[in-house]
Write a protein that holds these residues in place. Structure first.
Motif, PDB file in Angstrom:
ATOM      1  N   ARG A  32      11.177  14.813 -65.846  1.00 46.18           N
ATOM      2  CA  ARG A  32      12.595  15.554 -65.620  1.00 46.18           C
ATOM      3  C   ARG A  32      13.031  15.300 -64.105  1.00 46.18           C
ATOM      4  N   GLY A  33      12.468  14.570 -63.295  1.00 42.38           N
ATOM      5  CA  GLY A  33      13.009  14.574 -61.967  1.00 42.38           C
ATOM      6  C   GLY A  33      12.738  15.736 -61.220  1.00 42.38           C
ATOM      7  N   ARG A  34      13.447  16.048 -60.128  1.00 43.29           N
ATOM      8  CA  ARG A  34      13.235  17.380 -59.473  1.00 43.29           C
ATOM      9  C   ARG A  34      13.449  18.493 -60.347  1.00 43.29           C
ATOM     10  N   ALA A  35      12.890  19.618 -59.839  1.00 46.21           N
ATOM     11  CA  ALA A  35      12.702  20.922 -60.612  1.00 46.21           C
ATOM     12  C   ALA A  35      12.508  21.797 -59.350  1.00 46.21           C
ATOM     13  N   VAL A  36      12.937  23.280 -59.943  1.00 49.33           N
ATOM     14  CA  VAL A  36      12.738  24.282 -59.218  1.00 49.33           C
ATOM     15  C   VAL A  36      11.475  25.215 -59.744  1.00 49.33           C
ATOM     16  N   PHE A  37      10.517  25.716 -58.922  1.00 52.10           N
ATOM     17  CA  PHE A  37       9.427  26.255 -59.287  1.00 52.10           C
ATOM     18  C   PHE A  37       9.188  27.564 -58.163  1.00 52.10           C
ATOM     19  N   THR A  38       8.419  28.461 -58.690  1.00 43.09           N
ATOM     20  CA  THR A  38       7.925  29.529 -57.798  1.00 43.09           C
ATOM     21  C   THR A  38       6.439  29.619 -57.546  1.00 43.09           C
ATOM     22  N   HIS A  95      17.294  22.126 -67.541  1.00 40.45           N
ATOM     23  CA  HIS A  95      17.920  22.795 -68.732  1.00 40.45           C
ATOM     24  C   HIS A  95      16.578  23.120 -69.726  1.00 40.45           C
ATOM     25  N   SER A  96      16.744  24.130 -70.380  1.00 42.04           N
ATOM     26  CA  SER A  96      15.740  24.292 -71.622  1.00 42.04           C
ATOM     27  C   SER A  96      16.512  25.319 -72.640  1.00 42.04           C
ATOM     28  N   TYR A  97      16.272  24.738 -73.774  1.00 42.84           N
ATOM     29  CA  TYR A  97      16.862  25.848 -74.897  1.00 42.84           C
ATOM     30  C   TYR A  97      15.811  27.012 -74.986  1.00 42.84           C
ATOM     31  N   THR A  98      14.780  27.014 -74.187  1.00 44.77           N
ATOM     32  CA  THR A  98      13.788  28.409 -74.283  1.00 44.77           C
ATOM     33  C   THR A  98      13.592  28.481 -72.790  1.00 44.77           C
ATOM     34  N   PRO A  99      14.566  28.963 -71.869  1.00 53.13           N
ATOM     35  CA  PRO A  99      14.638  29.294 -70.556  1.00 53.13           C
ATOM     36  C   PRO A  99      14.039  30.328 -70.070  1.00 53.13           C
ATOM     37  N   GLU A 125       7.997  25.967 -63.707  1.00 52.60           N
ATOM     38  CA  GLU A 125       9.310  25.576 -63.570  1.00 52.60           C
ATOM     39  C   GLU A 125      10.287  26.876 -63.833  1.00 52.60           C
ATOM     40  N   ILE A 126      11.320  26.904 -63.017  1.00 53.09           N
ATOM     41  CA  ILE A 126      12.399  27.772 -63.631  1.00 53.09           C
ATOM     42  C   ILE A 126      13.659  27.212 -64.344  1.00 53.09           C
ATOM     43  N   THR A 127      13.614  27.313 -65.235  1.00 54.44           N
ATOM     44  CA  THR A 127      14.740  26.654 -66.129  1.00 54.44           C
ATOM     45  C   THR A 127      15.813  27.806 -66.727  1.00 54.44           C
ATOM     46  N   VAL A 128      16.932  27.107 -66.971  1.00 59.09           N
ATOM     47  CA  VAL A 128      18.253  27.797 -67.403  1.00 59.09           C
ATOM     48  C   VAL A 128      18.765  27.084 -68.876  1.00 59.09           C
ATOM     49  N   HIS A 135      20.266  32.092 -75.496  1.00 60.06           N
ATOM     50  CA  HIS A 135      19.756  31.860 -76.811  1.00 60.06           C
ATOM     51  C   HIS A 135      20.707  30.702 -77.315  1.00 60.06           C
ATOM     52  N   ASP A 136      21.581  30.051 -76.776  1.00 57.03           N
ATOM     53  CA  ASP A 136      22.721  29.038 -77.452  1.00 57.03           C
ATOM     54  C   ASP A 136      21.661  27.814 -77.414  1.00 57.03           C
ATOM     55  N   ASP A 137      21.973  27.152 -78.864  1.00 53.57           N
ATOM     56  CA  ASP A 137      21.169  25.900 -79.046  1.00 53.57           C
ATOM     57  C   ASP A 137      22.035  24.766 -79.307  1.00 53.57           C
TER      58      ASP A 137
END
Length: 154
Positions: A32-38, A95-99, A125-128, A135-137
């Motif tokens: 997924r390329g770059r991503a934000v993590f904690t 992006h994720s459908y289960t963020p 990974e932190i996803t939105v 909950h919008d698919d």
């Protein structure tokens, strides 16, 4: 003797100061390329980041659609016709459908507030959900484009 009230103390002030905790970091993922993590646990309901936005007009948005920035900006404003690029890590959340997080736009202050919708563990990974509602698919823009292109070539 009458009491005077301090009007300033009665105001509710929402900060627009950027907020980017030191436990957040960006790393490359294999798919997924770059991503934000904690690097530390984030509890549900915690504000993860407050990202100021660079807002641009509908005309500028149309011009930007032909650049790589197209993949990083948000539809902006109550009508969604403007665009905005998030500073900080705001434009790098995948992006994720289960963020595990959501974003709350404030069109008056031109900020995005990212908030944990569930506990996020160190190394996650932190996803939105790019549809705003976690909950919008509904298919997101690149999925809609794939569907559209597939139908055109059928």
């Amino acid at each position: 003797m009458s009491k005077k009230t301090n009007k300033k103390s009665e105001l509710h002030i929402k900060t627009l100061t950027p907020f980017l905790p030191e436990h957040l970091f960006v790393a490359l993922t294999p798919d997924r390329g770059r991503a934000v993590f904690t690097s530390k646990k984030i509890k549900k309901g915690t504000v993860i980041e407050i990202a100021p936005m660079i807002v641009f007009s509908e005309k500028d948005r149309n011009a930007i659609n032909d650049t790589f920035i197209y993949e990083y900006y948000f539809e902006w404003g109550k009508s969604g016709r403007k665009g905005a690029l998030a500073l900080g890590f705001g434009s790098l959340y995948n992006h994720s459908y289960t963020p595990n997080a959501k974003y709350n736009p404030d069109f008056d202050l031109n900020i995005l507030e990212f908030e944990a919708v569930k506990d996020i563990l160190p190394g996650d990974e932190i996803t939105v959900n790019y549809n705003l509602d976690p909950h919008d698919d509904t298919p997101v823009w690149w999925e809609r484009d794939k569907i559209k292109n597939k139908k055109q070539h059928s």
